[in-house]
Design an enzyme around this catalytic site. Structure first.
Site: not given
Ligand SMILES: Cc1ncc(C[n+]2csc(CCOP(=O)(O)OP(=O)(O)O)c2C)c(N)n1
Length: 686
Positions: A51, A282, A431, A493
């Site tokens: 990334h 990304h 939680e 529960h």
């Molecule tokens: C709980 C979770 N869900 C999904 C992902 C997969 N994932 C990695 S980055 C991302 C989103 C990217 O957007 P952002 O957080 O704005 O990061 P940027 O593109 O700015 O680097 C997702 C959905 C993850 N790492 N964790």
């Protein structure tokens, strides 16, 4: 400004004055930030995955933070009073690896960066705690890092209240992305931090408006500044590429009486000619042409993985500028009262004191003198009275079920914004945030966090428990109301598959003690389990004390043991059970004996310990009776490892029901009569 802050500021200013000169400061900053961008591009390109966008977009924020604010010494990654930096957006791992390399963490050589995402390297896809020096917590599942940081900030405030600001005085910085803030856990974390007024928690938000699917506007329209303000934070919005705005915002945040959010408007993939500002930067390698274009745009002419000496030098200086501060801290620690110093060092090492053994022995002696037929949740409270007195590093809590979980002992004061020295946290109905904050406390060091909720809501904690297991952190979850035995609250529960689901997590110990004595023993094992989390599954309903004679040994330590030997010759039946069902097995043994069937009863408080025991010991505990029968008020999954796939299981295969608990046990056939009947039927079949 505190004394350590003044020292750090002095060393930073001195270094900057000599390095930059007033006029060249911005150019110097840009070159240093571009060093991060170049390394991120190069490493992702070489790995052909990763990334690059996030490190390129946040390089300015990170450069200002690491060169001017963060209190750390690259030569001593574990210095207890360092500031913590949490990269909650773990997918941007190359940002962290570049920073650790540039600031001079010895192990983070350029060779390691060249092995980004490769087996055995110090630079795995997402940052992994315990694997890479300088990584404060494992991140990747979005939102967790932010919630961990809340726990770290709580730990800092608590230990400062206990040991004084001379030895505990640091800030927790977190870098979060849009994804972190979209996750539900972020709301729990933010609300808790705001409520506790954790003013030494500073969140830098990479406000780039882009996520994987494209512009954030596809899925989100929250005003994050207003959201944080509503939770009691100080919040501002700045240009995340302007070093002076970043520095000014950090200065203000350090003075705030509340936790701070700095929303930094940035461009993802900053510098990439066609992919900047787009989701295209990304999560994949930029490609040779794009990288060439970015190098040109950024004015970066060095070959891949090379940082010119003139740029590396100020980075290394930034990594060393905390050294005098650390040395001064060491002197202050040395000047501390010897008892306080020894206690601080013990707690930071995480060694439980000998007082634990004595406390457990005392509890067991009391139970031998005056047996208690009580719920194991009450037995846990009884044990906690002694344990929390013996181990001041235990910080308890509950997610709004304090009276049900029995996690608060009378002597415990509340830990709150008015008194961080308290030892009980009202986490609220949060939680997931609770479990992740506990991870942060354990990672910080000096604290053994334990908390409470209902076992069925372990599902709400699961992502954080999994990370605790992955990171090898000692957090202890008291989870009460551990079966249909909770009765009238009904199937929503009543945990059914939760025990099996928790047992499926590697490196998590799931304890289900059968009585007050086992409860004390399981607490001891959980506290001694330094390298992983534990769950204590406890009953709501009363259970008889089955262990009446005092036994100095911890019989739960092997995970299972023969509680009752067969009467009259070799056993033809082995009855295995955990928790409240052990008493049912004991009653079934009597019924079988009356019918001329010799059975033994094996209590199984912890699968993981039994399965880890040497094969011969395990075989001796499991025994060789022809019929192996297990009884547990949950699903069968997991038991086959003990009773074999041809073993007999008395338990549940669907959801529970709403009724008084005794009726439910009858209704679902989890009774001594049914157990005896099943055992006899199986014997007859053979
Ligand atoms: C709980 C979770 N869900 C999904 C992902 C997969 N994932 C990695 S980055 C991302 C989103 C990217 O957007 P952002 O957080 O704005 O990061 P940027 O593109 O700015 O680097 C997702 C959905 C993850 N790492 N964790």
């Amino acid at each position: 400004m505190t004394m350590p802050d003044r020292l750090l500021a002095a060393s930073t200013n001195l270094a900057q004055a000599s390095r930059f000169g007033a006029a060249g400061q911005r150019a110097e900053h840009d070159r240093m930030a571009n060093a991060i961008r170049a390394l991120a591009m190069d490493a992702v390109e070489k790995a052909k995955s990763g990334h690059p966008g996030m490190p390129m977009g946040t390089a300015d924020m990170a450069t200002v933070l690491f060169t001017r604010f963060l209190k750390f010494d690259a030569a001593d990654p574990a210095w207890p009073d360092r500031d913590r930096f949490v990269l909650s957006a773990g997918h941007g791992s190359m940002l962290l690896y570049a920073l650790l390399h540039l600031t001079g963490y010895e192990k983070l050589t350029i060779e390691e960066l060249k092995k980004f995402r490769q087996l055995g390297s110090l630079t795995p896809g997402h940052p992994e705690y315990g694997h890479t020096p300088g990584v404060e917590t494992t991140t990747g599942p979005l939102g967790q890092g932010l919630a961990n940081a809340v726990g770290m900030a709580i730990a800092e405030r608590h230990l400062a209240a206990v040991f004084g600001a001379d030895v505990v005085d640091h800030t927790t910085y977190v870098l979060v992305s849009d994804g972190d803030l979209m996750e539900g856990i972020s709301q729990e974390a933010i609300a808790l931090a705001g409520h506790l007024k954790l003013n030494k928690l500073i969140v830098l938000f990479d406000d780039n408006g882009i996520s994987i699917d494209g512009p954030l506007s596809l899925a989100d329209s929250v005003d994050q500044v207003k959201r944080f303000e509503a939770a009691g934070w100080a919040a501002c919005r700045i240009d995340g590429h302007d070093p002076e705005q970043i520095a000014a915002a950090l200065e203000a945040a350090k003075k705030s009486a509340r936790p701070s959010l700095i929303a930094c408007r940035t461009v993802i993939g900053y510098g990439a000619p066609t992919k900047a500002g787009s989701e295209k930067s990304h999560g994949s390698a930029l490609g040779a042409a794009e990288i060439a274009g970015a190098r040109e745009k950024l004015g970066w002419s060095a070959p891949p993985f090379e940082t010119p000496a003139a740029i590396l030098a100020p980075w290394r200086a930034a990594g060393a500028r905390g050294k005098p501060v650390r040395l001064a801290w060491e002197m202050r620690l040395a000047a501390l009262d010897p008892n306080a110093r020894a206690e601080f060092e013990r707690r930071m090492r995480g060694n439980v004191s000998k007082a634990l053994d004595a406390a457990v022995a005392e509890v067991k002696q009391k139970l031998a003198a005056a047996p208690k037929d009580i719920a194991t949740r009450s037995a846990s409270e009884f044990a906690l009275e002694a344990l929390t007195a013996a181990l001041p590093e235990m910080i308890g809590g509950s997610a709004d079920l304090t009276g049900s979980n029995n996690t608060r002992v009378k002597a415990m004061e509340t830990l709150n914004a008015a008194d961080y020295a308290g030892r009980f946290i009202h986490y609220g109905v949060r939680e997931h945030g609770m479990a992740a904050a506990m991870n942060g406390m354990a990672l910080h060091g000096g604290i053994i966090p334990y908390s409470g909720t209902f076992l069925v809501f372990s599902d709400y904690c699961r992502p954080a428990i999994r990370l605790a297991a992955l990171m090898g952190q000692r957090v202890i979850h008291v989870m009460t109301h551990d079966s249909i035995g909770l009765g009238e609250d009904g199937p929503t529960h009543q945990p059914i598959e939760q025990l099996a689901a928790l047992r499926a997590i590697p490196n998590l110990k799931v304890f289900r003690p059968c009585d007050a004595v086992e409860t004390a023993e399981c607490w001891q094992l959980a506290l001694e389990n330094k390298s992983g989390p534990s769950v204590l599954a406890l009953t709501r309903q009363n259970v008889p004390q089955l262990r009446l004679a005092f036994d100095g040994q911890n019989r739960c330590a092997r995970g299972a043991y023969e509680l009752l030997a067969p009467e009259g010759g070799a056993a033809s039946v082995s009855l295995f059970a955990s928790g409240s069902e052990v008493a049912i097995a004991v009653a079934a043994q009597k019924l079988l004996a009356a019918q001329g069937v010799a059975a033994r009863v094996v209590s199984v408080p912890c699968f993981e310990l039994l399965l880890a025991a040497p094969a011969a010991e395990r075989a001796a505990i499991v025994g060789s009776a022809p019929v192996k029968l297990a009884v547990e008020a949950g699903i069968r999954q997991g038991w086959d490892a003990i009773i074999g796939s041809d073993g007999t299981f008395v338990g549940l295969s669907g959801f529970g029901a709403s009724a008084p608990f005794k009726q439910l046990y009858q209704y679902f056939g989890i009774t001594p009569e049914k157990v005896a009947e099943a055992a006899r039927a199986e014997l007859a079949r053979r």
